[in-house]
Design an enzyme around this catalytic site. Structure first.
Site, PDB file in Angstrom:
ATOM      1  CB  ALA A 113      -0.975   2.585   6.491  1.00  0.00           C
ATOM      2  N   GLY A 114       0.807   1.860   3.887  1.00  0.00           N
ATOM      3  CA  GLY A 114       2.190   1.659   3.488  1.00  0.00           C
ATOM      4  C   GLY A 114       2.425   0.590   2.436  1.00  0.00           C
ATOM      5  N   GLY A 124       0.908   6.386   2.951  1.00  0.00           N
ATOM      6  CA  GLY A 124       1.343   7.050   1.726  1.00  0.00           C
ATOM      7  C   GLY A 124       2.781   6.786   1.315  1.00  0.00           C
ATOM      8  CG  ASN A 142      -6.635   5.441  -0.451  1.00  0.00           C
ATOM      9  OD1 ASN A 142      -7.153   5.316  -1.545  1.00  0.00           O
ATOM     10  ND2 ASN A 142      -6.603   6.591   0.178  1.00  0.00           N
ATOM     11  CB  THR A 143      -1.331   5.854  -1.114  1.00  0.00           C
ATOM     12  OG1 THR A 143      -1.858   6.526   0.019  1.00  0.00           O
ATOM     13  CG2 THR A 143      -0.455   6.808  -1.893  1.00  0.00           C
ATOM     14  CE  LYS A 149      -7.949   3.182   8.710  1.00  0.00           C
ATOM     15  NZ  LYS A 149      -7.321   3.711   7.494  1.00  0.00           N
TER      16      LYS A 149
END
Lengths: 258, 377
Positions: free
Chosen positions: A184-185, A158, A206-207, A97
């Site tokens: 993301a997000g 995040g 992830n986050t 990635k």
């Protein structure tokens, strides 16, 4: 009929890709990956212990998962390429990635450097997944040079703000020939579901999972949402009423005429 | 915020120095604090409100928001690092520091073999992030010696950062080329006139050269640049106000560099100066919270100057990095004969070992991160 995502020579059942950072520990991270039945996980090479004596984050990845090394820490194409080569040399595989970030305030990617790294790494035989700000021309160039997929961000890393880039991502889905994976997000399972309903090939989270009060159950919730969204997309989404129906029909007078 | 972006932070500093910050801090109201708490992107005025006496009544909601932001951007992780002191020769005479040339003590500089032994000892705990420290002596610990130190340390660690006297951009670039990725340099105090009093002799007297060192380090392609003020020397609110302004300036001018800050508090040391401004635990908490809310991605480091109980309580409030198992005297890890007559730069309040610190972090639901870098990237 099985609905598998074919990418990089592999057939992937779980369209929820998970990250491995920010967890309270490796054991918890492993539980979350298992709960989601994740097939693809991304690991930052900077977090991978190299010494034989040290416990490695890679030891906690279930063997059924494909590891995608991310180039976290790279500020330009050259650094991303160096990380990818180190990853390959250390036996972590060819799936990369590509994350090139020269902005520490929002962690937004540098598309131009990301493209350059993609070009180099594709030539070297890597299976590349460039992480990018959704931009049609860039996504085309990345796909044209051989990226396995393109990973536009939903909102900054995040932030858990969901698919704020929806209009642009929809254009990429329509126009780009390789799979679009929103990364993301995404803060809630419904955000992931929405991406899948739109026609994304997969999503990466992830986050939201790692810092949830119960990461394991939240990973499961995301996984179910991704399945639901995918199923809805394949079934075909019903058209929606763009505006509320007026209580007094505008053409009602025609009936009175008759 | 880019209205503060000038050619050097010193220009920004000069422009701000004339303002009566004491008055502005006293004038901030509870309503200003509440407004700052509602905002996603805080202005400098919001930051000021959060540092004001009025904000002391709002520490809990500030803490809740700070924790949520820290979790989101840094996760349930704390990166650990250890300091390695290689030389306590010093030409400065800082009134608050035990390394001061006025303290007539036997000095020590480690040989490269001794550094190798110290490094092996620290690396044996699993730590992969090291912070190299020296006193300021161009004669005893010149840049060439620092380069040699880095060449030894790179054999043991993934990340080597420095906390040494301010250098030229060229010298920083030379160390970056050797693999140094981080720079820590505290201004001590942002009050230039007090600075002159506290640094009566030695090269450190040059306030501006020190103030501009973080930007020289960033220009030399350091990955991480950490700043701070030694709290207790001057009014802590004004100091943190300047730390925040400085951090914001560095972020604006060097978006690719990770900027961090610390809130070190004056500790007992071999010398008489005890500081004129008291800084309570409550004040440290407010400082950390205000910095976190103003600069959500700011790295915040916490040293073993604070005791274990207080350190543990601060973790969820915005801390991202902690030193552990630290020894603040030269050769203190492995040279016991020397350690007996060695003297520490400051007294350690949290003497827990690395395994103890890791166990405590896990108990608190945090992953102790020992490695988060690739050497020489």
């Amino acid at each position: 009929m099985e609905d598998l995502l074919e990418i990089g020579g592999k057939k992937i059942a779980c369209r929820l890709f998970l990250g491995t950072g920010k967890y309270a520990g490796n054991a918890q991270m492993r539980e979350a990956l298992l709960a989601a039945q994740a097939d693809v996980v991304t690991v930052a090479l900077r977090r991978v212990e190299s010494g034989a004596m040290a416990e490695s984050i890679l030891d906690y990845i279930p063997p059924s998962c494909t590891v995608m090394i991310n180039t976290s820490g790279a500020r330009n194409a050259a650094e991303a390429v160096r990380i990818a080569r180190l990853a390959r040399a250390s036996g972590a595989g060819d799936w990369i990635k590509i994350e090139v970030i020269a902005d520490s305030r929002y962690l937004l990617p540098d598309n131009l450097e990301t493209l350059k790294a993609t070009e180099t790494l594709v030539k070297e035989g890597f299976i590349t997944f460039p992480y990018m700000s959704p931009d049609l021309s860039m996504a085309r160039r990345m796909a044209d040079c051989g990226a396995a997929a393109v990973m536009p961000l939903g909102s900054p890393i995040g932030t858990n703000r969901g698919v704020r880039t929806r209009e642009l991502v929809e254009i990429l889905i329509r126009e780009i020939s390789v799979p679009i994976i929103v990364d993301a997000g995404l803060g809630k399972p419904s955000d992931a579901c929405q991406c899948m309903e739109m026609g994304c090939a997969a999503v990466m989270v992830n986050t939201a999972v790692a810092v949830a009060p119960d990461p394991v159950e939240f990973a499961r919730a995301f996984s179910l949402a991704v399945k639901a969204g995918r199923l809805a997309y394949r079934t075909g989404m019903p058209g929606s009423a763009a505006e509320a129906r007026a209580s007094s029909p505008l053409t009602g007078f025609l009936r009175d005429h008759d | 915020m880019t209205e503060f972006l000038s050619k050097s932070f010193y220009d920004t500093y000069l422009a701000c120095r004339e303002r009566d910050w004491g008055e502005a801090l006293a004038a901030a109201s509870g309503a200003d604090v509440e407004q700052a708490l509602r905002r996603v992107h805080l202005s400098f005025s919001d930051f000021l409100a959060l540092l004001s006496p009025a904000a002391e009544a709002h520490l809990e909601p500030m803490a809740q928001k700070a924790r949520a932001l820290t979790l989101r951007y840094f996760g349930r992780t704390i990166q650990l690092y250890a300091p390695i002191y290689v030389s306590d020769y010093c030409e400065n005479s800082c009134l608050y520091c035990s390394f001061s040339s006025r303290n007539r003590r036997k000095r020590k500089k480690l040989s490269l073999e001794e550094i190798d032994r110290e490094a092996a000892f620290i690396a044996g705990t699993g730590l992969q992030h090291i912070l190299l420290l020296t006193g300021e002596s161009k004669k005893e610990s010149p840049v060439g010696y620092l380069r040699d130190c880095v060449q030894v340390l790179r054999r043991h660690f993934s990340s080597v950062a420095i906390e040494v006297y301010p250098l030229s951009e060229e010298d920083y670039a030379g160390l970056v080329a050797e693999g140094v990725d981080g720079l820590t340099l505290y201004q001590e105090t942002y009050d230039e006139s007090l600075y002159r009093v506290l640094h009566p002799a030695g090269p450190k007297r040059n306030f501006r050269y020190r103030l501009e060192a973080p930007e020289r380090g960033a220009a030399a392609r350091m990955r991480q640049v950490n700043i701070g003020a030694l709290l207790g020397l001057a009014d802590w609110r004004r100091e943190i106000l300047m730390v925040g302004l400085h951090a914001r300036y560095l972020q604006d001018r060097f978006p690719e560099v990770e900027i961090g800050a610390s809130v070190p508090r004056l500790r007992p040391f071999a010398g008489a100066f005890q500081g004129s401004c008291e800084v309570g635990d409550r004040n440290i908490v407010q400082a950390i919270l205000a910095l976190r809310l103003f600069l959500p991605r700011l790295g915040i480091a916490l040293s073993t100057r604070e005791d274990s109980c207080f350190r543990d309580s601060l973790i969820p409030l915005g801390i991202t990095r902690m030193s552990a198992g630290s020894c603040t005297s030269v050769g203190g890890y492995t040279v016991p004969d020397e350690a007996e007559d060695a003297f520490a730069q400051f007294e350690i309040a949290d003497s827990r070992s690395i395994p103890e610190m890791m166990a405590r972090l896990r108990e608190k639901g945090y992953d102790p991160v020992l490695k988060d870098w690739i050497f020489g990237l």
